[in-house]
Design a protein around this motif. Structure first.
Motif, PDB file in Angstrom:
ATOM      1  N   ASP A  92     -10.856   0.739   2.887  1.00 25.05           N
ATOM      2  CA  ASP A  92     -11.353   1.588   1.793  1.00 25.05           C
ATOM      3  C   ASP A  92     -10.760   2.986   1.865  1.00 25.05           C
ATOM      4  O   ASP A  92     -10.390   3.577   0.847  1.00 25.05           O
ATOM      5  CB  ASP A  92     -12.886   1.669   1.835  1.00 25.05           C
ATOM      6  CG  ASP A  92     -13.533   0.359   1.391  1.00 25.05           C
ATOM      7  OD1 ASP A  92     -12.883  -0.362   0.612  1.00 25.05           O
ATOM      8  OD2 ASP A  92     -14.660   0.082   1.826  1.00 25.05           O
ATOM      9  N   ARG A  95      -7.158   2.807   0.749  1.00 21.54           N
ATOM     10  CA  ARG A  95      -7.080   2.670  -0.705  1.00 21.54           C
ATOM     11  C   ARG A  95      -7.285   4.021  -1.378  1.00 21.54           C
ATOM     12  O   ARG A  95      -6.563   4.391  -2.297  1.00 21.54           O
ATOM     13  CB  ARG A  95      -8.134   1.668  -1.175  1.00 21.54           C
ATOM     14  CG  ARG A  95      -8.100   1.398  -2.664  1.00 21.54           C
ATOM     15  CD  ARG A  95      -9.052   0.281  -3.043  1.00 21.54           C
ATOM     16  NE  ARG A  95     -10.404   0.468  -2.550  1.00 21.54           N
ATOM     17  CZ  ARG A  95     -11.359   1.150  -3.184  1.00 21.54           C
ATOM     18  NH1 ARG A  95     -11.100   1.707  -4.348  1.00 21.54           N
ATOM     19  NH2 ARG A  95     -12.567   1.266  -2.684  1.00 21.54           N
ATOM     20  N   LEU A  96      -8.261   4.805  -0.886  1.00 27.30           N
ATOM     21  CA  LEU A  96      -8.511   6.126  -1.468  1.00 27.30           C
ATOM     22  C   LEU A  96      -7.331   7.071  -1.244  1.00 27.30           C
ATOM     23  O   LEU A  96      -6.943   7.826  -2.132  1.00 27.30           O
ATOM     24  CB  LEU A  96      -9.792   6.724  -0.887  1.00 27.30           C
ATOM     25  CG  LEU A  96     -11.100   6.046  -1.327  1.00 27.30           C
ATOM     26  CD1 LEU A  96     -12.274   6.642  -0.554  1.00 27.30           C
ATOM     27  CD2 LEU A  96     -11.304   6.194  -2.812  1.00 27.30           C
ATOM     28  N   ASN A  98      -4.161   6.208  -0.822  1.00 25.79           N
ATOM     29  CA  ASN A  98      -3.048   5.770  -1.672  1.00 25.79           C
ATOM     30  C   ASN A  98      -3.267   6.179  -3.129  1.00 25.79           C
ATOM     31  O   ASN A  98      -2.327   6.600  -3.810  1.00 25.79           O
ATOM     32  CB  ASN A  98      -2.846   4.263  -1.567  1.00 25.79           C
ATOM     33  CG  ASN A  98      -2.174   3.870  -0.272  1.00 25.79           C
ATOM     34  OD1 ASN A  98      -1.431   4.658   0.309  1.00 25.79           O
ATOM     35  ND2 ASN A  98      -2.439   2.667   0.191  1.00 25.79           N
ATOM     36  N   HIS A  99      -4.495   6.085  -3.617  1.00 26.79           N
ATOM     37  CA  HIS A  99      -4.771   6.532  -4.987  1.00 26.79           C
ATOM     38  C   HIS A  99      -4.600   8.037  -5.111  1.00 26.79           C
ATOM     39  O   HIS A  99      -4.090   8.536  -6.121  1.00 26.79           O
ATOM     40  CB  HIS A  99      -6.194   6.128  -5.406  1.00 26.79           C
ATOM     41  CG  HIS A  99      -6.292   4.713  -5.877  1.00 26.79           C
ATOM     42  ND1 HIS A  99      -5.719   4.267  -7.045  1.00 26.79           N
ATOM     43  CD2 HIS A  99      -6.886   3.626  -5.317  1.00 26.79           C
ATOM     44  CE1 HIS A  99      -5.963   2.982  -7.195  1.00 26.79           C
ATOM     45  NE2 HIS A  99      -6.667   2.564  -6.145  1.00 26.79           N
ATOM     46  N   THR A 104      -3.939   8.859  -9.075  1.00 27.68           N
ATOM     47  CA  THR A 104      -4.759   8.025  -9.950  1.00 27.68           C
ATOM     48  C   THR A 104      -6.201   8.043  -9.472  1.00 27.68           C
ATOM     49  O   THR A 104      -6.489   8.432  -8.349  1.00 27.68           O
ATOM     50  CB  THR A 104      -4.245   6.571  -9.950  1.00 27.68           C
ATOM     51  OG1 THR A 104      -4.301   6.072  -8.610  1.00 27.68           O
ATOM     52  CG2 THR A 104      -2.823   6.487 -10.473  1.00 27.68           C
ATOM     53  N   PRO A 106      -9.400   5.932  -8.425  1.00 26.76           N
ATOM     54  CA  PRO A 106      -9.684   4.563  -7.977  1.00 26.76           C
ATOM     55  C   PRO A 106     -10.849   3.957  -8.757  1.00 26.76           C
ATOM     56  O   PRO A 106     -11.764   4.651  -9.187  1.00 26.76           O
ATOM     57  CB  PRO A 106     -10.036   4.736  -6.506  1.00 26.76           C
ATOM     58  CG  PRO A 106     -10.497   6.137  -6.381  1.00 26.76           C
ATOM     59  CD  PRO A 106      -9.738   6.926  -7.403  1.00 26.76           C
ATOM     60  N   ASP A 107     -10.788   2.666  -8.963  1.00 21.93           N
ATOM     61  CA  ASP A 107     -11.863   1.932  -9.623  1.00 21.93           C
ATOM     62  C   ASP A 107     -12.938   1.651  -8.583  1.00 21.93           C
ATOM     63  O   ASP A 107     -12.663   1.059  -7.539  1.00 21.93           O
ATOM     64  CB  ASP A 107     -11.311   0.622 -10.198  1.00 21.93           C
ATOM     65  CG  ASP A 107     -12.368  -0.117 -11.010  1.00 21.93           C
ATOM     66  OD1 ASP A 107     -13.421   0.489 -11.294  1.00 21.93           O
ATOM     67  OD2 ASP A 107     -12.130  -1.284 -11.357  1.00 21.93           O
ATOM     68  N   THR A 108     -14.158   2.072  -8.853  1.00 24.40           N
ATOM     69  CA  THR A 108     -15.222   1.909  -7.856  1.00 24.40           C
ATOM     70  C   THR A 108     -15.654   0.466  -7.730  1.00 24.40           C
ATOM     71  O   THR A 108     -16.235   0.070  -6.718  1.00 24.40           O
ATOM     72  CB  THR A 108     -16.442   2.775  -8.216  1.00 24.40           C
ATOM     73  OG1 THR A 108     -16.876   2.432  -9.535  1.00 24.40           O
ATOM     74  CG2 THR A 108     -16.087   4.241  -8.146  1.00 24.40           C
ATOM     75  N   ASP A 110     -13.528  -2.001  -7.651  1.00 22.75           N
ATOM     76  CA  ASP A 110     -12.469  -2.695  -6.921  1.00 22.75           C
ATOM     77  C   ASP A 110     -12.707  -2.531  -5.430  1.00 22.75           C
ATOM     78  O   ASP A 110     -12.851  -1.428  -4.925  1.00 22.75           O
ATOM     79  CB  ASP A 110     -11.111  -2.109  -7.310  1.00 22.75           C
ATOM     80  CG  ASP A 110      -9.972  -2.853  -6.648  1.00 22.75           C
ATOM     81  OD1 ASP A 110     -10.140  -4.046  -6.348  1.00 22.75           O
ATOM     82  OD2 ASP A 110      -8.916  -2.219  -6.460  1.00 22.75           O
ATOM     83  N   THR A 111     -12.734  -3.623  -4.711  1.00 24.20           N
ATOM     84  CA  THR A 111     -12.875  -3.545  -3.247  1.00 24.20           C
ATOM     85  C   THR A 111     -11.593  -4.020  -2.615  1.00 24.20           C
ATOM     86  O   THR A 111     -10.929  -4.925  -3.113  1.00 24.20           O
ATOM     87  CB  THR A 111     -14.049  -4.411  -2.758  1.00 24.20           C
ATOM     88  OG1 THR A 111     -13.784  -5.754  -3.131  1.00 24.20           O
ATOM     89  CG2 THR A 111     -15.354  -3.944  -3.341  1.00 24.20           C
ATOM     90  N   ALA A 112     -11.272  -3.428  -1.524  1.00 27.45           N
ATOM     91  CA  ALA A 112     -10.045  -3.788  -0.828  1.00 27.45           C
ATOM     92  C   ALA A 112     -10.236  -5.039   0.010  1.00 27.45           C
ATOM     93  O   ALA A 112      -9.300  -5.791   0.237  1.00 27.45           O
ATOM     94  CB  ALA A 112      -9.591  -2.640   0.058  1.00 27.45           C
TER      95      ALA A 112
END
Length: 123
Positions: A92, A95-96, A98-99, A104, A106-108, A110-112
């Motif tokens: 997680d 992912r944050l 990288n966004h 961009t 992140p879509d909440t 969306d889970t990694a």
């Protein structure tokens, strides 16, 4: 046979063994010398060949230096976008990051991580 004949025979036998031993040493020394001379000749031939190649390269480089031009157009900059990978952080957090690096949101939803396999049992 008398003792004198036995002593003379023993002396001749010992002398011939010593002479054979000594001449075997000469033979081994001559073989070693031949091998060393062959190795030195091979090394000398290789060095001569390498020197000839180096001489030819130097001559060719001397010819090429006259036509050499340098064009300086400035400094080239390379900017790398960091891509974070899982080394010390959880998926997680990666992912944050990288966004954030991509700029961009992140879509909440969306889970990694996918759901773990084998946690629920069906009876």
């Amino acid at each position: 046979m008398t003792r004198v004949q036995i002593a003379i025979g023993t002396g001749l036998l010992i002398g011939s063994v010593a002479a054979g031993w000594y001449s075997r040493g000469w033979l081994e020394d001559s073989q070693r010398l031949t091998a060393m001379q062959a190795a030195e000749a091979a090394i000398e031939a290789a060095m001569e060949r390498e020197s000839d190649i180096a001489r030819r390269v130097e001559e060719r480089l001397a010819e090429l230096q006259a036509s050499e031009r340098v064009i300086d157009r400035g400094i080239i900059r390379e900017v790398e976008k960091p891509v974070y990978r899982r080394v010390c952080l959880e998926p997680d957090a990666i992912r944050l990051l990288n966004h954030a690096a991509a700029g961009t949101i992140p879509d909440t939803a969306d889970t990694a991580d996918p759901l773990p396999v084998g946690t629920a049992t069906t009876d």
